[in-house]
Design a protein around this motif. Sequence first.
Motif, PDB file in Angstrom:
ATOM      1  N   MET A   1     -23.607  53.175  34.168  1.00  0.00           N
ATOM      2  CA  MET A   1     -23.466  52.006  33.312  1.00  0.00           C
ATOM      3  C   MET A   1     -23.956  50.774  34.065  1.00  0.00           C
ATOM      4  N   ARG A   2     -24.858  50.023  33.485  1.00  0.00           N
ATOM      5  CA  ARG A   2     -25.396  48.851  34.168  1.00  0.00           C
ATOM      6  C   ARG A   2     -24.382  47.715  34.161  1.00  0.00           C
ATOM      7  N   GLU A   3     -24.433  46.900  35.210  1.00  0.00           N
ATOM      8  CA  GLU A   3     -23.547  45.750  35.292  1.00  0.00           C
ATOM      9  C   GLU A   3     -24.172  44.577  34.553  1.00  0.00           C
ATOM     10  N   VAL A   4     -23.376  43.918  33.723  1.00  0.00           N
ATOM     11  CA  VAL A   4     -23.854  42.787  32.929  1.00  0.00           C
ATOM     12  C   VAL A   4     -23.364  41.495  33.565  1.00  0.00           C
ATOM     13  N   THR A   5     -24.264  40.539  33.744  1.00  0.00           N
ATOM     14  CA  THR A   5     -23.900  39.223  34.256  1.00  0.00           C
ATOM     15  C   THR A   5     -23.780  38.259  33.081  1.00  0.00           C
ATOM     16  N   TYR A   6     -22.661  37.565  33.010  1.00  0.00           N
ATOM     17  CA  TYR A   6     -22.425  36.648  31.906  1.00  0.00           C
ATOM     18  C   TYR A   6     -22.580  35.205  32.374  1.00  0.00           C
ATOM     19  N   SER A   7     -23.311  34.434  31.602  1.00  0.00           N
ATOM     20  CA  SER A   7     -23.504  33.017  31.881  1.00  0.00           C
ATOM     21  C   SER A   7     -22.640  32.188  30.947  1.00  0.00           C
ATOM     22  N   LYS A   8     -22.425  30.937  31.333  1.00  0.00           N
ATOM     23  CA  LYS A   8     -21.524  30.046  30.596  1.00  0.00           C
ATOM     24  C   LYS A   8     -22.311  28.897  29.976  1.00  0.00           C
ATOM     25  N   VAL A   9     -22.006  28.587  28.730  1.00  0.00           N
ATOM     26  CA  VAL A   9     -22.637  27.483  28.010  1.00  0.00           C
ATOM     27  C   VAL A   9     -21.551  26.568  27.450  1.00  0.00           C
ATOM     28  N   ILE A  10     -21.751  25.263  27.594  1.00  0.00           N
ATOM     29  CA  ILE A  10     -20.840  24.268  27.038  1.00  0.00           C
ATOM     30  C   ILE A  10     -21.587  23.458  25.992  1.00  0.00           C
ATOM     31  N   VAL A  11     -20.990  23.369  24.805  1.00  0.00           N
ATOM     32  CA  VAL A  11     -21.597  22.686  23.662  1.00  0.00           C
ATOM     33  C   VAL A  11     -20.717  21.493  23.284  1.00  0.00           C
ATOM     34  N   ALA A  12     -21.287  20.300  23.287  1.00  0.00           N
ATOM     35  CA  ALA A  12     -20.562  19.096  22.884  1.00  0.00           C
ATOM     36  C   ALA A  12     -20.886  18.782  21.430  1.00  0.00           C
ATOM     37  N   VAL A  13     -19.859  18.770  20.587  1.00  0.00           N
ATOM     38  CA  VAL A  13     -20.015  18.505  19.158  1.00  0.00           C
ATOM     39  C   VAL A  13     -19.656  17.040  18.914  1.00  0.00           C
ATOM     40  N   ARG A  14     -20.535  16.334  18.205  1.00  0.00           N
ATOM     41  CA  ARG A  14     -20.368  14.888  18.048  1.00  0.00           C
ATOM     42  C   ARG A  14     -20.302  14.516  16.566  1.00  0.00           C
ATOM     43  N   GLY A  15     -19.344  13.642  16.235  1.00  0.00           N
ATOM     44  CA  GLY A  15     -19.304  13.124  14.881  1.00  0.00           C
ATOM     45  C   GLY A  15     -18.399  13.862  13.932  1.00  0.00           C
ATOM     46  N   GLY A  16     -17.480  14.687  14.436  1.00  0.00           N
ATOM     47  CA  GLY A  16     -16.505  15.345  13.572  1.00  0.00           C
ATOM     48  C   GLY A  16     -17.035  16.605  12.916  1.00  0.00           C
ATOM     49  N   GLY A  17     -16.186  17.226  12.140  1.00  0.00           N
ATOM     50  CA  GLY A  17     -16.610  18.378  11.366  1.00  0.00           C
ATOM     51  C   GLY A  17     -16.099  19.712  11.852  1.00  0.00           C
ATOM     52  N   LEU A  18     -15.647  19.796  13.127  1.00  0.00           N
ATOM     53  CA  LEU A  18     -15.167  21.077  13.638  1.00  0.00           C
ATOM     54  C   LEU A  18     -13.644  21.028  13.761  1.00  0.00           C
ATOM     55  N   THR A  19     -12.971  21.895  13.013  1.00  0.00           N
ATOM     56  CA  THR A  19     -11.522  22.018  13.072  1.00  0.00           C
ATOM     57  C   THR A  19     -11.161  23.418  13.547  1.00  0.00           C
ATOM     58  N   ARG A  20      -9.904  23.598  13.928  1.00  0.00           N
ATOM     59  CA  ARG A  20      -9.459  24.918  14.390  1.00  0.00           C
ATOM     60  C   ARG A  20      -9.629  25.963  13.288  1.00  0.00           C
ATOM     61  N   VAL A  21      -9.260  25.632  12.063  1.00  0.00           N
ATOM     62  CA  VAL A  21      -9.391  26.582  10.957  1.00  0.00           C
ATOM     63  C   VAL A  21     -10.862  26.843  10.654  1.00  0.00           C
ATOM     64  N   GLY A  22     -11.654  25.783  10.590  1.00  0.00           N
ATOM     65  CA  GLY A  22     -13.066  25.948  10.281  1.00  0.00           C
ATOM     66  C   GLY A  22     -13.849  26.660  11.358  1.00  0.00           C
ATOM     67  N   ALA A  23     -13.293  26.708  12.575  1.00  0.00           N
ATOM     68  CA  ALA A  23     -14.013  27.333  13.687  1.00  0.00           C
ATOM     69  C   ALA A  23     -13.928  28.855  13.670  1.00  0.00           C
ATOM     70  N   GLU A  24     -13.115  29.427  12.800  1.00  0.00           N
ATOM     71  CA  GLU A  24     -13.005  30.887  12.755  1.00  0.00           C
ATOM     72  C   GLU A  24     -14.363  31.538  12.507  1.00  0.00           C
ATOM     73  N   THR A  25     -15.139  30.962  11.590  1.00  0.00           N
ATOM     74  CA  THR A  25     -16.466  31.526  11.305  1.00  0.00           C
ATOM     75  C   THR A  25     -17.364  31.424  12.526  1.00  0.00           C
ATOM     76  N   LEU A  26     -17.285  30.299  13.243  1.00  0.00           N
ATOM     77  CA  LEU A  26     -18.090  30.137  14.452  1.00  0.00           C
ATOM     78  C   LEU A  26     -17.758  31.226  15.465  1.00  0.00           C
ATOM     79  N   VAL A  27     -16.479  31.483  15.697  1.00  0.00           N
ATOM     80  CA  VAL A  27     -16.074  32.514  16.658  1.00  0.00           C
ATOM     81  C   VAL A  27     -16.585  33.878  16.225  1.00  0.00           C
ATOM     82  N   GLU A  28     -16.475  34.184  14.932  1.00  0.00           N
ATOM     83  CA  GLU A  28     -16.965  35.475  14.427  1.00  0.00           C
ATOM     84  C   GLU A  28     -18.468  35.614  14.633  1.00  0.00           C
ATOM     85  N   ARG A  29     -19.205  34.547  14.400  1.00  0.00           N
ATOM     86  CA  ARG A  29     -20.655  34.595  14.584  1.00  0.00           C
ATOM     87  C   ARG A  29     -21.022  34.739  16.066  1.00  0.00           C
TER      88      ARG A  29
END
Length: 233
Positions: A1-29
């Motif tokens: 089994m090959r070893e997978v290296t995971y990288s980290k990305v940080i996304v700054a959202v500006r101007g509203g629109g992202l809520t905990r409930v609304g983020a469920e679809t984002l997590v699923e995607r």
Amino acid sequence: MREVTYSKVIVAVRGGGLTRVGAETLVERCAAAVAVRVQLNIDDDPVSGAMRIDELDPAIDAVVTYWAGDVDAVLPAVTRSVEVPFAAWEVTARAPLDPDLPADGTRIEALSNIAFLRRPAELDREEWLRRWLEDHTRVAIDTQATFGYVQNIVQRALTGDTPRVDAIVEELFPMAAVTDIHAFYGSDGDQAELERRMTLMLNSVSRFGADRHLDVVPTSRYDFDLSGMVSDG
């Protein structure tokens, strides 16, 4: 089994629109795009009394962090889920304080501050990193009541017209720190000790330019462990 290296990305959202409930679809995607972990930080009601600093306009009011083997493949999942302006950076992280936290999507019981730093022109990158990572780290831990502390060094921007950011700091404080400065600095109601800690902290951050041109976003944090949904192939 090959070893997978995971990288980290940080996304700054500006101007509203992202809520905990609304983020469920984002997590699923993100999961469908083979991210192994997603962290949501949202400026919501529990932290509404905390201090914030805004350099950018529109201001940052949510942050999405994800880990993946192919970070570019996951970014379209964010694009489809966030309708307001956002910027993304791939980062290298180090965690001087790394508590074991739940990752089932529940709210972490903490004030989660995220600071976006910019290197001042008078410091070259090597000296700036030395002052921050070598000189300042111990001061930050000793003068504040943090129980989580992650330093993210920006490696590259992943979005067009991305505002300049050189580093992103994540800190976890007790919830009392939202409205109590003694709880923030861990000074236990002692005014002289509070002033001592604040002076040390201000002097230290000024040495690497973190006393100006920064964004500080108070948030609630929600973690999602998606690794069980990912195959090593």
